[in-house]
Scaffold this motif. Structure first.
Motif, PDB file in Angstrom:
ATOM      1  N   CYS A 308      44.991  51.645  88.910  1.00 35.25           N
ATOM      2  CA  CYS A 308      44.269  51.926  87.664  1.00 35.25           C
ATOM      3  C   CYS A 308      43.892  50.626  86.960  1.00 35.25           C
ATOM      4  N   SER A 319      39.470  56.304  83.730  1.00 25.26           N
ATOM      5  CA  SER A 319      40.043  57.595  83.380  1.00 25.26           C
ATOM      6  C   SER A 319      40.186  58.407  84.652  1.00 25.26           C
ATOM      7  N   GLU A 321      43.244  61.239  87.029  1.00 22.07           N
ATOM      8  CA  GLU A 321      44.545  61.876  87.155  1.00 22.07           C
ATOM      9  C   GLU A 321      45.383  61.155  88.188  1.00 22.07           C
ATOM     10  N   GLN A 332      52.164  65.324  86.619  1.00 23.32           N
ATOM     11  CA  GLN A 332      50.709  65.248  86.751  1.00 23.32           C
ATOM     12  C   GLN A 332      50.184  64.541  85.497  1.00 23.32           C
ATOM     13  N   LEU A 333      49.665  63.323  85.672  1.00 22.49           N
ATOM     14  CA  LEU A 333      49.281  62.482  84.544  1.00 22.49           C
ATOM     15  C   LEU A 333      47.777  62.317  84.461  1.00 22.49           C
ATOM     16  N   LEU A 334      47.275  62.319  83.229  1.00 23.48           N
ATOM     17  CA  LEU A 334      45.897  61.932  82.954  1.00 23.48           C
ATOM     18  C   LEU A 334      45.964  60.510  82.373  1.00 23.48           C
ATOM     19  N   ASP A 354      51.001  63.532  80.026  1.00 25.72           N
ATOM     20  CA  ASP A 354      51.636  64.416  81.010  1.00 25.72           C
ATOM     21  C   ASP A 354      50.983  65.788  80.947  1.00 25.72           C
ATOM     22  N   LEU A 355      50.312  66.159  82.052  1.00 25.88           N
ATOM     23  CA  LEU A 355      49.622  67.456  82.116  1.00 25.88           C
ATOM     24  C   LEU A 355      50.500  68.541  82.696  1.00 25.88           C
ATOM     25  N   SER A 356      51.762  68.219  83.019  1.00 22.32           N
ATOM     26  CA  SER A 356      52.619  69.205  83.682  1.00 22.32           C
ATOM     27  C   SER A 356      52.813  70.429  82.807  1.00 22.32           C
ATOM     28  N   ARG A 359      49.665  72.427  82.590  1.00 22.74           N
ATOM     29  CA  ARG A 359      49.480  73.233  83.797  1.00 22.74           C
ATOM     30  C   ARG A 359      50.392  74.469  83.756  1.00 22.74           C
TER      31      ARG A 359
END
Length: 594
Positions: A308, A319, A321, A332-334, A354-356, A359
């Motif tokens: 990144c 930007s 995931e 699961q990170l953005l 953290d998108l966990s 989700r």
């Protein structure tokens, strides 16, 4: 030390310069006095010449006419503050006439050889002004030569200048006094600067040196009086302001740090070499689990973020995931990153969300929609079947007509109850607890009786007795309809699932003054492993292959009604001995009777 020595030299140089200025001013005054004396003597000489010119003309006429008595009378008229003696000397014959009535010391003085030598020259006129030590006074000597016929005469005059002597003596004494005062003033200034300025300044300088070195609590030296005291007070005020500014900056830094740590996103500031300069608590827990967030330094940037950073360096921003694995858990990170330059060095600001949980919420939403669809499917199927039967002519036969109407009624009520429960739960989940002032007074006994009356027909149809236990009489702030619905759900839950023969509903006061609504049954009870989960939406206690009745949201509504009232809900149960469901609410009056 060199700075202190230079400062001391400057401080001593100031009074020395002032002393030199005073002495130089006295020297200039002495020069001015000398010039004044010279000008004054010239003026006296001119005035003496002018006055004696009249005497010479008068004496010439009187000598020509032989009026010696008149001359004698003129010479004897000498009066005034400055005694004067006049002699007329005929050359070759000696003094022919002399002033009478003058002090004897003046007569003796003019006969001294030293004075006679002043007029031995051959000039027609001489004027001499000098200080005579014998008389301790300034004297004016004047000689004029004139001729009458074949005889030469000399007019000699000596005058004592008492006023001039007094003036010069007083002036000289004043100059000496000024000189002494100048020397004393210089010494006083040196002493003053050394004691009242140099010493306080040195102590003040020592204090400010400590403060400048970072010891802000070091006291500022403040003298008891003088200009240095005012300076010290100003510096003390500045120091206090500096302390406040530093405390304010520290508080601002702590506030920014607290804000940064309160973010749910992980934030990292990384330099071009991969060194982490700043971070927040979430970043530490996410990328470096087990590391103290307050530690002085973190390891280098995680390998998962290297790519990144590389893309951010190429494009200025990034930007995307990212999958991050830490132990048995997968995140699961953005990731969002930007680069910037500060002090000619490139930095990368990285934030990771953290998108966990998101989700999981999406999965939960799908489960929620599926549950609603499933729960609505049964009553809708019954309603559609009854409508189809009606369309097929079932109303023509009385037994089918009654059955269709009964099906439509029961399934419509079931669908209505299901929708009301869903809407109630959604409303409670989206609404925070209300303030106590927004509630109305509620009597616990009235709520208990209303809930029992609503549920009594269903319970009696199942062969279950619903009784009201002891209830406190004092009022408390609350929402009576929501509390009644919560008790209805608990009673209905006991009717459907407990297998009990008796249900007791009570409202008592706890020791700390709260209201405890309790719904107790004497049925099968609830296993311990399910007691912490039964208040979640759609959760049902497994019962083998038998299908559980209900929608699975009744107890969830009870929980949110308690939270809405700033209260709690819990269950106590032993398998085979029944269960007690408690809704504990603040009463707003700690003095409620039990």
């Amino acid at each position: 030390m060199k700075l202190m020595a230079r400062k001391d030299t400057v401080l001593l140089f100031v009074p020395a310069i002032i002393g030199v200025i005073i002495i130089f001013s006295i020297f200039l005054l002495d020069i001015q006095l000398a010039n004044f004396k010279k000008a004054y003597f010239q003026e006296i000489a001119e005035e003496t010449r002018h006055n004696n010119a009249f005497l010479v003309r008068a004496f010439r006429e009187l000598l020509e006419t032989k009026q010696l008595d008149k001359m004698r009378r003129m010479l004897s008229g000498n009066h005034g503050p400055n005694p004067m003696i006049v002699k007329i000397i005929a050359r070759g014959k000696g003094a022919i006439m002399e002033s009478e009535g003058v002090p004897g010391y003046l007569s003796e003085h003019i006969r001294e050889p030293e004075i006679k030598n002043i007029f031995k020259g051959n000039r027609d006129e001489d004027v001499v002004v000098k200080f005579d030590r014998t008389l301790n006074s300034f004297m004016v000597y004047h000689s004029v030569r004139f001729r009458i016929g074949e005889q030469d005469y000399v007019l000699v005059m000596a005058s004592k200048c008492n006023s001039m002597t007094l003036l010069m003596r007083q002036t000289r004494r004043g100059i000496l006094i000024l000189t002494a005062l100048g020397v004393l003033s210089t010494l006083a200034l040196v002493t003053y600067f050394c004691y009242w300025i140099r010493s306080p300044l040195n102590r003040l300088f020592a204090s400010m040196s400590k403060i400048a070195a970072g010891e802000l609590e070091y006291p500022v030296y403040v003298p008891r009086s003088g200009l240095i005291r005012e300076i010290a007070l100003c510096l003390q005020t500045l120091t206090e302001q500096l302390k406040k500014q530093i405390v304010s900056l520290r508080d601002d830094a702590n506030e920014r740090k607290a804000i940064l740590n309160s973010l749910t996103e992980a934030v990292l500031l990384v330099d071009a070499a991969g060194k982490i300069g700043q971070w927040n608590r979430t970043a530490c827990e996410l990328f470096f689990p087990g590391t103290n967030p307050e530690c002085a330094a973190l390891p280098d940037c995680p390998e998962e973020l290297r790519e990144c950073i590389r893309k951010t360096g190429e494009h200025g921003a990034y930007s995307g995931e990212l999958i991050l694995r830490r132990g048995d858990r997968e995140y699961q990170l953005l990731v969002n990153a930007v680069s910037f330059v500060r002090d000619e060095q490139r930095f990368f600001l990285i934030s990771a969300t953290d998108l966990s949980e998101i989700r999981k919420l999406e999965a939960y939403r799908r489960e929620f929609i599926a549950a609603i669809s499933h729960e609505m499917k049964t009553p809708l199927t019954g309603i559609v079947g009854a409508v189809d039967a009606i369309n097929s002519g079932a109303l023509d036969r009385e037994e089918y007509k009654v059955r269709c109407i009964d099906t439509l009624t029961k399934q419509s009520e079931r669908l209505h109850t299901l929708l009301v429960n869903f809407l109630t739960l959604t409303s409670l989940e989206n609404t925070r607890g209300r303030a106590e002032d927004d509630f109305l007074p509620v009597r616990p006994l009235a709520v208990v009786r209303s809930a029992i009356e609503v549920c009594r027909p269903v319970a009696e149809a199942a062969g279950i007795t619903v009784e009201a236990g002891p209830c406190v009489s004092a009022e408390f702030p609350g929402d009576a309809l929501l509390l009644q619905q919560a008790l209805n759900n608990l009673i209905a839950n006991a009717v459907l699932h407990s297998g009990t023969e008796r249900i007791e509903v009570s409202a008592s006061a706890t020791e700390d003054g709260r209201i405890d609504f309790c719904v107790r049954d004497y049925g099968c009870g609830i296993p311990a492993e399910h007691q912490d989960r039964i208040f979640k939406r759609f959760y049902r206690v497994p019962s083998g292959s038998r299908k559980q009745p209900g929608s699975g949201i009744g107890l969830a509504i009870v929980k949110h009604v308690a939270l809405y009232h700033h209260g709690t809900v819990f269950v106590r149960s032993v398998p085979g001995q029944g269960a007690e469901f408690h809704i504990v609410l603040p009463a707003g009056n700690p003095g409620l009777p039990g």
